[in-house]
Design an enzyme around this catalytic site. Sequence first.
Site, PDB file in Angstrom:
ATOM      1  N   CYS A  61     -37.870  75.641  79.556  1.00 22.33           N
ATOM      2  CA  CYS A  61     -38.091  76.804  78.674  1.00 22.33           C
ATOM      3  C   CYS A  61     -38.976  77.860  79.321  1.00 22.33           C
ATOM      4  O   CYS A  61     -38.973  79.014  78.910  1.00 22.33           O
ATOM      5  CB  CYS A  61     -38.726  76.345  77.372  1.00 22.33           C
ATOM      6  SG  CYS A  61     -37.723  75.108  76.550  1.00 22.33           S
ATOM      7  N   HIS A  89     -41.447  82.642  73.896  1.00 16.59           N
ATOM      8  CA  HIS A  89     -40.299  81.724  73.934  1.00 16.59           C
ATOM      9  C   HIS A  89     -40.021  81.245  72.512  1.00 16.59           C
ATOM     10  O   HIS A  89     -40.946  80.940  71.756  1.00 16.59           O
ATOM     11  CB  HIS A  89     -40.618  80.545  74.861  1.00 16.59           C
ATOM     12  CG  HIS A  89     -39.646  79.420  74.712  1.00 16.59           C
ATOM     13  ND1 HIS A  89     -38.294  79.600  74.835  1.00 16.59           N
ATOM     14  CD2 HIS A  89     -39.825  78.100  74.416  1.00 16.59           C
ATOM     15  CE1 HIS A  89     -37.680  78.439  74.632  1.00 16.59           C
ATOM     16  NE2 HIS A  89     -38.595  77.520  74.377  1.00 16.59           N
ATOM     17  N   ASN A 141     -33.121  77.679  69.900  1.00 14.99           N
ATOM     18  CA  ASN A 141     -33.878  77.663  71.156  1.00 14.99           C
ATOM     19  C   ASN A 141     -32.886  77.706  72.321  1.00 14.99           C
ATOM     20  O   ASN A 141     -32.201  76.721  72.585  1.00 14.99           O
ATOM     21  CB  ASN A 141     -34.733  76.389  71.203  1.00 14.99           C
ATOM     22  CG  ASN A 141     -35.548  76.267  72.479  1.00 14.99           C
ATOM     23  OD1 ASN A 141     -35.366  77.032  73.423  1.00 14.99           O
ATOM     24  ND2 ASN A 141     -36.444  75.296  72.505  1.00 14.99           N
TER      25      ASN A 141
HETATM   26  O1  UT7 Z   1     -38.635  74.729  73.886  1.00 17.13           O
HETATM   27  C1  UT7 Z   1     -39.104  73.514  74.383  1.00 17.13           C
HETATM   28  C2  UT7 Z   1     -40.223  73.037  73.660  1.00 17.13           C
HETATM   29  N1  UT7 Z   1     -39.794  72.480  72.389  1.00 17.13           N
HETATM   30  C3  UT7 Z   1     -40.673  72.410  71.436  1.00 17.13           C
HETATM   31  O2  UT7 Z   1     -41.757  72.889  71.614  1.00 17.13           O
HETATM   32  C4  UT7 Z   1     -40.306  71.691  70.159  1.00 17.13           C
HETATM   33  C5  UT7 Z   1     -41.569  71.251  69.487  1.00 17.13           C
HETATM   34  N2  UT7 Z   1     -41.359  70.396  68.326  1.00 17.13           N
HETATM   35  C6  UT7 Z   1     -40.855  70.878  67.173  1.00 17.13           C
HETATM   36  O3  UT7 Z   1     -40.481  72.025  67.075  1.00 17.13           O
HETATM   37  C7  UT7 Z   1     -40.852  69.954  65.970  1.00 17.13           C
HETATM   38  O4  UT7 Z   1     -41.590  68.792  66.275  1.00 17.13           O
HETATM   39  C8  UT7 Z   1     -39.435  69.561  65.512  1.00 17.13           C
HETATM   40  C9  UT7 Z   1     -38.742  70.760  64.896  1.00 17.13           C
HETATM   41  C10 UT7 Z   1     -38.636  69.040  66.676  1.00 17.13           C
HETATM   42  C11 UT7 Z   1     -39.531  68.475  64.433  1.00 17.13           C
HETATM   43  O5  UT7 Z   1     -40.293  68.946  63.349  1.00 17.13           O
HETATM   44  P1  UT7 Z   1     -41.482  68.063  62.766  1.00 17.13           P
HETATM   45  O6  UT7 Z   1     -42.024  68.797  61.621  1.00 17.13           O
HETATM   46  O7  UT7 Z   1     -42.415  67.746  63.898  1.00 17.13           O
HETATM   47  O8  UT7 Z   1     -40.727  66.794  62.211  1.00 17.13           O
HETATM   48  P2  UT7 Z   1     -40.912  65.268  62.648  1.00 17.13           P
HETATM   49  O9  UT7 Z   1     -40.280  65.014  63.960  1.00 17.13           O
HETATM   50  O10 UT7 Z   1     -42.339  64.845  62.450  1.00 17.13           O
HETATM   51  O11 UT7 Z   1     -40.032  64.559  61.540  1.00 17.13           O
HETATM   52  C12 UT7 Z   1     -40.382  64.593  60.138  1.00 17.13           C
HETATM   53  C13 UT7 Z   1     -39.280  63.891  59.384  1.00 17.13           C
HETATM   54  C14 UT7 Z   1     -38.939  62.514  59.956  1.00 17.13           C
HETATM   55  O12 UT7 Z   1     -38.553  61.680  58.892  1.00 17.13           O
HETATM   56  P3  UT7 Z   1     -39.583  60.619  58.261  1.00 17.13           P
HETATM   57  O13 UT7 Z   1     -39.979  59.706  59.387  1.00 17.13           O
HETATM   58  O14 UT7 Z   1     -40.730  61.429  57.745  1.00 17.13           O
HETATM   59  O15 UT7 Z   1     -38.778  59.965  57.188  1.00 17.13           O
HETATM   60  C15 UT7 Z   1     -37.724  62.806  60.812  1.00 17.13           C
HETATM   61  O16 UT7 Z   1     -36.914  61.675  60.990  1.00 17.13           O
HETATM   62  O17 UT7 Z   1     -38.082  64.671  59.466  1.00 17.13           O
HETATM   63  C16 UT7 Z   1     -37.030  63.855  59.989  1.00 17.13           C
HETATM   64  N3  UT7 Z   1     -36.139  64.696  60.768  1.00 17.13           N
HETATM   65  C17 UT7 Z   1     -35.143  65.383  60.208  1.00 17.13           C
HETATM   66  N4  UT7 Z   1     -34.715  65.469  58.944  1.00 17.13           N
HETATM   67  C18 UT7 Z   1     -33.636  66.259  58.707  1.00 17.13           C
HETATM   68  C19 UT7 Z   1     -36.157  64.938  62.104  1.00 17.13           C
HETATM   69  N5  UT7 Z   1     -35.171  65.777  62.434  1.00 17.13           N
HETATM   70  C20 UT7 Z   1     -34.515  66.058  61.266  1.00 17.13           C
HETATM   71  C21 UT7 Z   1     -33.409  66.862  60.954  1.00 17.13           C
HETATM   72  N6  UT7 Z   1     -33.013  66.935  59.669  1.00 17.13           N
HETATM   73  N7  UT7 Z   1     -32.746  67.575  61.903  1.00 17.13           N
END
Ligand code: UT7
Length: 328
Positions: free
Chosen positions: A115, A255, A285
């Site tokens: 990125c 970004h 992204n």
């Molecule tokens: O460009 C390169 C760099 N990339 C980044 O910087 C990305 C950085 N990370 C992020 O943007 C975020 O961490 C994400 C968008 C990837 C994820 O968001 P989050 O708020 O950190 O969610 P999480 O991974 O903590 O997941 C929360 C919940 C989980 O369920 P439980 O365990 O609470 O039941 C996940 O399994 O959301 C669930 N989950 C989803 N639910 C519906 C994860 N992905 C999804 C999804 N749809 N697509």
Amino acid sequence: MPFPRIIGTGFHVPENVVTNDDLAKTVDTTDQWVRERTGIRERRWVAPESGVGPSDLAEKAARMALGNAGVGAEEIELIVFCTMTPDRLLPSSACLLQAKIGAVNAAAFDVVAACSGFVYGLATVESFMKTGRYNTVLLVGAEVFSNRLNHEDRTTTVLFGDGAGACVLRNGAEPGGILSTHLFADGSQHQVLWVPSGGSVAPPTVERCGKKEMFVQMQGPDLFKIGVKRFCEAVDAALAHNGLSPEALDCFVPHQANARIIEMVQRKLGLPDAKVVVNIDRYGNTTAASIPIALHEAVTAGRIQAGSIVLLASFGGGLTWASALIRW
Ligand code: UT7
């Protein structure tokens, strides 16, 4: 010392729009979750098995940038192509693009910094230009990420999009242009965002394909926390080096990894919405393409004018993070 300036920008995204509701038909997700957690409403993906690579998207973006700059392809002396999803392992996508646009006098190579690729590419170009080695340069960021995603993994498939952005740069005598670039890396954390197999260490096998090891894997929450911190470090480095406070900025082009990350950095800088470019809602992204696409849209919308102080900042796999300050 010459002053390299961006004199033309361009972009291209595939026609095929994929909404969150489209993805909810194949993975366990919802439009609401994706919008609230990432800010993404839709992304563009090339049609599956269409054979369209990043050099095809880059060709269109590059032709637009050349047209806007009023520069002929044969005047380009160097092509730097930033991508983490190259058309092939060999040759570079830069060489494919060179042939497609007829830049017969250009040297060409790829830069891989995920990125942060575009800002790393800009720093590379800056060095070549400030030493006077090359005076007219094409810099592109282009990705076809849709082919590198495990479409059964809801944590990654909803995030990434395909697209290309391009800039033509030319050396001039008038002070300004690229004022500074700052590049950082921490390879000890490479497994936070990576593709485990498919390279020389773990070549493609049926077994590895079956385990989806050829696709990107991400520890999202870890990356989020590290990302905000590193983003701010990159921004601080650019401001400190140039003796500027955030109020001096006319336009911030971050970004586009997650709208919530952008909001946190924006809040820290105290910048109003009018000064921050956000288009993740429409493209997701697009990794190395995200900054040049956003930059082109900001220029086209008149948000960046001659003399504007523009800050670019990025963070991503590697890990890498980087910033650039430009007087337009
Ligand atoms: O460009 C390169 C760099 N990339 C980044 O910087 C990305 C950085 N990370 C992020 O943007 C975020 O961490 C994400 C968008 C990837 C994820 O968001 P989050 O708020 O950190 O969610 P999480 O991974 O903590 O997941 C929360 C919940 C989980 O369920 P439980 O365990 O609470 O039941 C996940 O399994 O959301 C669930 N989950 C989803 N639910 C519906 C994860 N992905 C999804 C999804 N749809 N697509």
